[in-house]
Structures are given as C-alpha cells and as structure tokens.
Design a protein around this motif. Structure first.
Motif, PDB file in Angstrom:
ATOM      1  N   HIS A  68     -23.938  -9.264  37.643  1.00 32.41           N
ATOM      2  CA  HIS A  68     -24.173 -10.486  38.421  1.00 32.41           C
ATOM      3  C   HIS A  68     -25.569 -10.528  39.039  1.00 32.41           C
ATOM      4  O   HIS A  68     -26.146 -11.603  39.184  1.00 32.41           O
ATOM      5  N   ASP A  69     -26.119  -9.372  39.379  1.00 29.52           N
ATOM      6  CA  ASP A  69     -27.443  -9.340  40.012  1.00 29.52           C
ATOM      7  C   ASP A  69     -28.492  -8.710  39.099  1.00 29.52           C
ATOM      8  O   ASP A  69     -29.523  -8.242  39.579  1.00 29.52           O
ATOM      9  N   HIS A  90     -32.151 -16.049  41.309  1.00 25.69           N
ATOM     10  CA  HIS A  90     -31.945 -14.763  40.640  1.00 25.69           C
ATOM     11  C   HIS A  90     -30.767 -14.766  39.680  1.00 25.69           C
ATOM     12  O   HIS A  90     -30.691 -13.919  38.797  1.00 25.69           O
ATOM     13  N   HIS A 123     -22.555 -17.491  40.817  1.00 21.51           N
ATOM     14  CA  HIS A 123     -22.157 -16.541  41.870  1.00 21.51           C
ATOM     15  C   HIS A 123     -22.880 -16.810  43.188  1.00 21.51           C
ATOM     16  O   HIS A 123     -22.373 -16.477  44.249  1.00 21.51           O
TER      17      HIS A 123
HETATM   18 FE   FE2 Z   1     -26.607 -12.194  43.621  1.00 18.73          FE
END
Ligand code: FE2
Length: 270
Positions: A68-69, A90, A123
């Motif tokens: 997710h990141d 991001h 997200h």
């Molecule tokens: Fe994030």
C-alpha cells in the motif's frame, strides 16, 4: 497464492533495502515506512481473518497491506518529504512503481490485480472512489482501517507537546500546537477536515482524530480504543471551547457505536 505471497514479501524486503542510505534523516524515514508496512500487513491479515474471508482473500488483503505504501520510498528519495500536497499522491505513485518495477503483479489474475490496485489507490483518499465491485470496496475498507490503526502507533510517542518538538520533520508539521479555526470548526461539527489545508501540528492531530469517524469495522475501533490512542490524541489538543465540543461529540459517537456493536460481529456481504 501462498508461494506468490512469499515471493512478493521477498521482493518488498529487497526493494525497501535498495533505498537504504547513509543520510540519517532519509534513512529514518525509510526505516519508519518499512516498519509501518510490516504492521499494516499484519493488521490486514488479522482483520481479513476476523472477517472470516477465504484463505485466498486473506492473502489478497496481505498483499494490499504489503504494497500500500510502496510509493513512499520513491516519494521520499525524490522529494525528501512524505507530504503528498508538496510532492505527489503516494498511492498513485505506488501504482506506477508496481507497474514499472514489480513483475510479480502479472502472476495475479486480472480480477485480483484490479482489486489490489483499487484498494491501494483508495487507501489514502478522503473518500473511497466509486466501484460496483464488492470485493474491491471491502479490500479498500480493510486497508484504510489497517493503515489508520498503525499510524496511531507511529504518532503516539510524539503527541506530548515537548516530544512534538523532537519529532522528525515528516511527523511534525510546525511548532504550533494551535488548531486553525477552519479545522476547529470542522471538528466541532463532526465534519471530515481536508488534509490538504493542514497548517499546524494541531491541525494534523485533528485530522488523525477525525479518522475515528471513518473507521469501517468494529474490530478496528476496539483496537484503537484498547491502545488508548484516541484519548492520547484528545489529551494533546489545546482545550478551546470548539475543541471541547468536538471531543464531546466524538466521545458520544464512540460510546453509541460501541454499545450498538457490543457482541455484534462485523458483517460483510460479498
Ligand atoms: Fe499510505
């Protein structure tokens, strides 16, 4: 799916390591994101199991947590900030990284890949985008809850005014604990504040606190309460009449929600 899951975890560990640097401040940001990824991934797996999803979907939730990141690493290296408003989104950047650098995505079915991409993209947005696909929506809800739960952990040590001064730049927006009038008004009204307008450390705390209204599962609300995070953030805020009013509103909301959910399991409908 389990084999692919293991391969993806190995890829992610290697990918994160490729950003390691001697620059202490940059390294701190990279390590923090690597650690955050581990926690969020575990929360995704736990929440998916709690929701009694199939083994396949538990792995799918894990993959979403894992990636997710993924955009954070490139974001921090290029822009030296985790502030999306001052660099780029991001989550969108993460999808680009997956397309350009993650050959294992091709091993997912087209449906699973679309689910992973939808959940990652959504997200961090203020609201989840439109989709008619129930599994995409469910996975977006899971990652949003898992992510928030861990961000409270990351934030916790820096909530005290004296500690806030020591926080790394990416946590600590400005020295001011004060809450800007627009954020205080939104908080009092129980309205989601727009994080693009954050000006002070107090504003950032308001945005984090308001996440409580956006949690999707009773499981997550219970964890956030058990850890004492909500109270910690509340205690860190200056006690103006607007803030006091907002806190009262939130405490009522939490008490009502917990009463209603008491003994009732999270229900999903796929
Ligand atoms: Fe994030």
């Amino acid at each position: 799916m389990e084999k692919l899951w293991q391969e993806m975890r190995q890829w992610m560990a290697k990918y994160a390591k490729s950003f390691y640097t001697d620059d202490e401040e940059v390294q701190l940001g990279i390590s923090l994101k690597e650690e955050h990824t581990g926690y969020v991934m575990r929360h995704c797996l736990d929440l998916a199991r709690h929701l009694k999803l199939s083994e396949h979907d538990v792995y799918l939730a894990g993959i979403i947590g894992l990636f997710h990141d993924v955009g954070r690493f490139r974001q921090y290296t290029i822009y030296k900030t985790f502030n999306d408003a001052r660099s780029e989104d991001h989550a969108d950047l993460g999808l680009k990284v997956l397309t350009e650098e993650m050959p294992l995505m091709e091993k997912l079915t087209a449906t699973d890949e679309a689910t992973v991409r939808f959940a990652i993209q959504n997200h961090n947005k203020m609201l989840i985008g439109e989709t008619a696909d129930k599994k995409q929506l469910l996975m977006a809800k899971i990652i949003r809850d898992a992510d928030k739960l861990d961000i409270y952990r990351v934030l916790a040590p820096y909530l005290r005014a004296d500690m806030a001064e020591k926080a790394p730049k990416f946590i600590h927006t400005s020295a001011s604990q004060e809450v800007s009038p627009d954020f205080a008004a939104d908080f009092m009204a129980g309205k989601q504040a727009d994080y693009h307008n954050i000006r002070t450390h107090g504003d950032r705390m308001i945005v984090r606190l308001m996440w409580v209204y956006d949690l999707n599962f009773a499981w997550t609300l219970e964890k956030v309460m058990e850890q004492g995070y909500v109270k910690m953030v509340m205690d860190s805020l200056p006690k103006t009449p607007e803030i006091e009013e907002g806190i009262k509103r939130m405490e009522n909301y939490i008490a009502e929600k917990r009463k209603r959910l008491n003994g009732e399991a999270d229900t999903i409908n796929l």
